[in-house]
Design an enzyme around this catalytic site. Structure first.
Site, PDB file in Angstrom:
ATOM      1  CD  GLU A   1      -2.928  -1.069   2.332  1.00 26.68           C
ATOM      2  OE1 GLU A   1      -4.070  -0.663   2.096  1.00 26.68           O
ATOM      3  OE2 GLU A   1      -2.552  -1.433   3.469  1.00 26.68           O
TER       4      GLU A   1
ATOM      5  CD  GLU B   1      -3.390  -6.724   3.453  1.00 27.61           C
ATOM      6  OE1 GLU B   1      -3.016  -7.617   2.674  1.00 27.61           O
ATOM      7  OE2 GLU B   1      -2.896  -5.586   3.453  1.00 27.61           O
TER       8      GLU B   1
HETATM    9  C1  1HE Z   1       6.440  -8.354  12.402  1.00 30.28           C
HETATM   10  C2  1HE Z   1       5.814  -8.228  11.148  1.00 30.28           C
HETATM   11  C3  1HE Z   1       4.559  -7.540  11.101  1.00 30.28           C
HETATM   12  C4  1HE Z   1       7.657  -9.307  10.861  1.00 30.28           C
HETATM   13  N1  1HE Z   1       4.062  -7.062  12.260  1.00 30.28           N
HETATM   14  N2  1HE Z   1       5.917  -7.846  13.508  1.00 30.28           N
HETATM   15  N3  1HE Z   1       1.988  -8.429   7.180  1.00 30.28           N
HETATM   16  C5  1HE Z   1       2.218  -9.751   7.125  1.00 30.28           C
HETATM   17  O1  1HE Z   1       1.331 -10.562   7.299  1.00 30.28           O
HETATM   18  C6  1HE Z   1       3.645 -10.158   6.901  1.00 30.28           C
HETATM   19  C7  1HE Z   1       4.201 -10.794   8.155  1.00 30.28           C
HETATM   20  N4  1HE Z   1       5.639 -10.999   8.073  1.00 30.28           N
HETATM   21  C8  1HE Z   1       6.204 -12.005   7.363  1.00 30.28           C
HETATM   22  O2  1HE Z   1       5.554 -12.740   6.628  1.00 30.28           O
HETATM   23  C9  1HE Z   1       7.691 -12.180   7.514  1.00 30.28           C
HETATM   24  O3  1HE Z   1       8.090 -11.548   8.718  1.00 30.28           O
HETATM   25  C10 1HE Z   1       8.514 -11.579   6.343  1.00 30.28           C
HETATM   26  C11 1HE Z   1       8.318 -12.440   5.091  1.00 30.28           C
HETATM   27  C12 1HE Z   1       8.140 -10.136   6.040  1.00 30.28           C
HETATM   28  C13 1HE Z   1      10.024 -11.597   6.737  1.00 30.28           C
HETATM   29  O4  1HE Z   1      10.404 -12.897   7.138  1.00 30.28           O
HETATM   30  P1  1HE Z   1      11.759 -13.084   7.980  1.00 30.28           P
HETATM   31  O5  1HE Z   1      11.968 -14.563   8.147  1.00 30.28           O
HETATM   32  O6  1HE Z   1      12.858 -12.307   7.316  1.00 30.28           O
HETATM   33  O7  1HE Z   1      11.523 -12.361   9.401  1.00 30.28           O
HETATM   34  P2  1HE Z   1      10.681 -12.890  10.659  1.00 30.28           P
HETATM   35  O8  1HE Z   1      11.546 -13.812  11.466  1.00 30.28           O
HETATM   36  O9  1HE Z   1       9.348 -13.421  10.253  1.00 30.28           O
HETATM   37  O10 1HE Z   1      10.401 -11.530  11.465  1.00 30.28           O
HETATM   38  C14 1HE Z   1      11.421 -10.870  12.187  1.00 30.28           C
HETATM   39  C15 1HE Z   1      10.742 -10.113  13.316  1.00 30.28           C
HETATM   40  O11 1HE Z   1       9.854  -9.152  12.747  1.00 30.28           O
HETATM   41  C16 1HE Z   1       9.866 -11.013  14.169  1.00 30.28           C
HETATM   42  O12 1HE Z   1       9.845 -10.486  15.473  1.00 30.28           O
HETATM   43  P3  1HE Z   1      10.780 -11.096  16.653  1.00 30.28           P
HETATM   44  O13 1HE Z   1      10.482 -10.236  17.827  1.00 30.28           O
HETATM   45  O14 1HE Z   1      10.337 -12.524  16.788  1.00 30.28           O
HETATM   46  O15 1HE Z   1      12.188 -10.971  16.145  1.00 30.28           O
HETATM   47  C17 1HE Z   1       8.489 -10.841  13.575  1.00 30.28           C
HETATM   48  O16 1HE Z   1       7.423 -11.105  14.485  1.00 30.28           O
HETATM   49  C18 1HE Z   1       8.524  -9.349  13.231  1.00 30.28           C
HETATM   50  N5  1HE Z   1       7.569  -9.013  12.176  1.00 30.28           N
HETATM   51  N6  1HE Z   1       6.580  -8.830  10.208  1.00 30.28           N
HETATM   52  C19 1HE Z   1       4.723  -7.219  13.429  1.00 30.28           C
HETATM   53  N7  1HE Z   1       3.906  -7.364   9.963  1.00 30.28           N
HETATM   54  C20 1HE Z   1      -3.437  -0.683   7.025  1.00 30.28           C
HETATM   55  S1  1HE Z   1      -3.896  -2.250   6.736  1.00 30.28           S
HETATM   56  C21 1HE Z   1      -2.484  -3.140   6.237  1.00 30.28           C
HETATM   57  C22 1HE Z   1      -2.721  -4.599   6.509  1.00 30.28           C
HETATM   58  C23 1HE Z   1      -1.471  -5.384   6.414  1.00 30.28           C
HETATM   59  O17 1HE Z   1      -0.404  -4.905   6.174  1.00 30.28           O
HETATM   60  S2  1HE Z   1      -1.699  -7.064   6.668  1.00 30.28           S
HETATM   61  C24 1HE Z   1      -0.138  -7.767   6.314  1.00 30.28           C
HETATM   62  C25 1HE Z   1       0.734  -7.832   7.518  1.00 30.28           C
END
Ligand code: 1HE
Length: 282
Positions: A136, A156
């Protein structure tokens, strides 16, 4: 409020031709802001959380676009770490009531509107995950350059939510309703080339070349007459939303305003006197 960002000593980590800014924009902890002449470079700077967009992050983005430093003519946005942006910070969504959910979405709209309909064109340089709210954000920019590591998704659907950062209004205008529906319903993820063919991005470059390409494009954009850039950013998308009759009328008004500016008059004269470059295929 306008804050003029003057140049200070370059930190070791900044590219040689980029200088840190001072003032308000230097105080933002989730963005690293530098400038290269007329181009402001914003780095999403929360790599440990994959640049997930928390409320303060959205507010800091908004702050930049309503406090554009003097002399800036284009912006480049990129992401620190392995990914451009993981979208909405999901840890903030839990247990939100309806009122605050609406306000939250409207806060994103205000920030991303300030990017799309702001003072200067914005080039997004994309790598790794460009998902959910990250897509977005990218779609509110004017030019999108993808490194070939970039991938695009709208998870989402999987998370039980809907887009709320303007995605339903902006993304179909790039890729069409059918493709966006596919991404959201099936969890399909596009790679960089698929993003290019779908219209999500205008350029794909090899990994590691995105910043150079993005900066070259932003510097080129910065040389345009300001009113031409304004017309492209502000009139073009609105004309596309109008009926043909209204669009043609709006176009005539915008064209008349643009061509009567001193910058346009000087550029037209320069061409006629052989002082301006010809159109060539690079
Ligand atoms: C997060 C987020 C997040 C990572 N919110 N904390 N977005 C998603 O559904 C995407 C979610 N994220 C992922 O699928 C993956 O993290 C990635 C593919 C982006 C990256 O993977 P990777 O293996 O490099 O990293 P990771 O180990 O998954 O994440 C590292 C840290 O970032 C980890 O936290 P930690 O405290 O355990 O180290 C994750 O929890 C954190 N993290 N992504 C919070 N999104 C206005 S409406 C918009 C609606 C949306 O955007 S919905 C889509 C949300």
């Amino acid at each position: 409020m306008t804050t003029s960002a003057s140049i200070t000593k370059e930190p070791a980590s900044a590219p040689a031709d980029e200088q840190p800014v001072q003032g308000l924009l230097a105080t933002l902890d989730l963005l690293r802001v530098t400038r290269n002449g007329p181009v402001l470079h914003l780095r999403l700077n929360r790599p440990a959380k994959r640049n997930a967009l928390s409320d303060p992050f959205i507010q800091q983005l908004h702050t930049v676009f309503v406090n554009m430093p003097e002399g800036i003519r284009a912006v480049m946005i990129s992401g620190e770490g392995q990914h451009f942006c993981a979208g909405l910070d999901l840890s903030e969504v839990v247990a939100r009531d309806i009122d605050s959910a609406v306000q939250h979405s409207r806060m994103w709209h205000a920030a991303f509107d300030a990017i799309q309909f702001g003072p200067v064109p914005v080039v997004a340089v994309l790598h790794g995950a460009v998902v959910g709210g990250g897509l977005e954000l990218a779609s509110a920019c004017h030019i999108r350059v993808a490194e070939d590591s970039a991938y695009f998704g709208l998870p989402e659907g999987q998370r039980g939510i809907f887009v709320g950062g303007g995605g339903s209004a902006r993304i179909p205008r790039l890729m069409g309703v059918a493709r966006m529906t596919d991404l959201m319903l099936t969890g399909r993820v596009y790679d960089a080339q698929e993003g290019l063919h779908a219209g999500l991005v205008q350029y794909v470059v090899p990994a590691g070349n995105g910043l150079e390409k993005g900066m070259a494009l932003a510097q080129r954009i910065a040389t345009n007459a300001q009113m031409s850039n304004y017309a492209v950013m502000h009139a073009l998308p609105r004309i596309a939303d109008q009926s043909q009759g209204l669009g043609l009328f709006t176009e005539s008004l915008m064209a008349a305003i643009a061509e009567s500016t001193p910058q346009a008059q000087e550029r037209l004269k320069a061409f006629l006197e052989g002082r301006a470059g010809k159109v060539v295929k690079s």
